[in-house]
Motif scaffolding. Sequence first.
Motif, PDB file in Angstrom:
ATOM      1  N   UNK A  85       2.736  -3.133  -0.083  1.00  0.00           N
ATOM      2  CA  UNK A  85       3.733  -3.872  -0.863  1.00  0.00           C
ATOM      3  C   UNK A  85       4.837  -4.388   0.052  1.00  0.00           C
ATOM      4  N   UNK A  86       5.342  -3.531   0.921  1.00  0.00           N
ATOM      5  CA  UNK A  86       6.389  -3.980   1.852  1.00  0.00           C
ATOM      6  C   UNK A  86       5.854  -5.035   2.812  1.00  0.00           C
ATOM      7  N   UNK A  87       4.666  -4.805   3.330  1.00  0.00           N
ATOM      8  CA  UNK A  87       4.046  -5.750   4.261  1.00  0.00           C
ATOM      9  C   UNK A  87       3.972  -7.134   3.627  1.00  0.00           C
ATOM     10  N   UNK A  88       3.546  -7.183   2.380  1.00  0.00           N
ATOM     11  CA  UNK A  88       3.429  -8.465   1.684  1.00  0.00           C
ATOM     12  C   UNK A  88       4.779  -9.145   1.504  1.00  0.00           C
ATOM     13  N   UNK A  89       5.870  -8.366   1.513  1.00  0.00           N
ATOM     14  CA  UNK A  89       7.196  -8.955   1.348  1.00  0.00           C
ATOM     15  C   UNK A  89       7.807  -9.419   2.666  1.00  0.00           C
ATOM     16  N   UNK A  90       7.259  -8.966   3.796  1.00  0.00           N
ATOM     17  CA  UNK A  90       7.792  -9.350   5.101  1.00  0.00           C
ATOM     18  C   UNK A  90       7.378 -10.774   5.452  1.00  0.00           C
ATOM     19  N   UNK A  91       8.227 -11.424   6.249  1.00  0.00           N
ATOM     20  CA  UNK A  91       7.900 -12.749   6.782  1.00  0.00           C
ATOM     21  C   UNK A  91       6.889 -12.579   7.916  1.00  0.00           C
ATOM     22  N   UNK A  92       6.037 -13.491   8.184  1.00  0.00           N
ATOM     23  CA  UNK A  92       5.766 -14.735   7.457  1.00  0.00           C
ATOM     24  C   UNK A  92       4.905 -14.476   6.218  1.00  0.00           C
TER      25      UNK A  92
END
Length: 153
Positions: A85-92
């Motif tokens: 979930x966090x990974x998906x929120x990180x850029x890019x």
Amino acid sequence: LSEAEQRQAAADESYREWLDQKRAREAARESLKHIESPDELLDEPSALDHWKLVGKQLKVIDRQLLDEWFEWSRGFEVTYYVCQVLWDSFEPIGDDVHTKSYTLARATLASLLRPGLDYAGAAAKLMRRKWGARASSDEDCGDFEDATDEDLA
């Protein structure tokens, strides 16, 4: 340049980009071994910030490093789901659909397969609605409660 030479030049450039990306990914994996894991930090708020910062930096290097970030995070007692979930929120964010780690199926299933959803009730509600629509146009339809499996098919 001829068309064949242009294709070769484009292929060479693509190969150089791929090789650079591969080297960056390998360097990140090696560097991760030497970065203090969040469970080794005594101050929990700074450990959380440190953990997120490492994840953000890994994703900038290569969006396929999620598994490495999770493995590095294991002592921090965080689940793979939380990492994802966090990974998906990180850029890019914009180009994630072009990587093997992006799973539209996973995102769809996660929204559908939530605990506590009454799938049988939802299916029955849908069937009742369809039965009601059919009953209003067909007088011989009968009552939904008396319907057989054949009637519902």
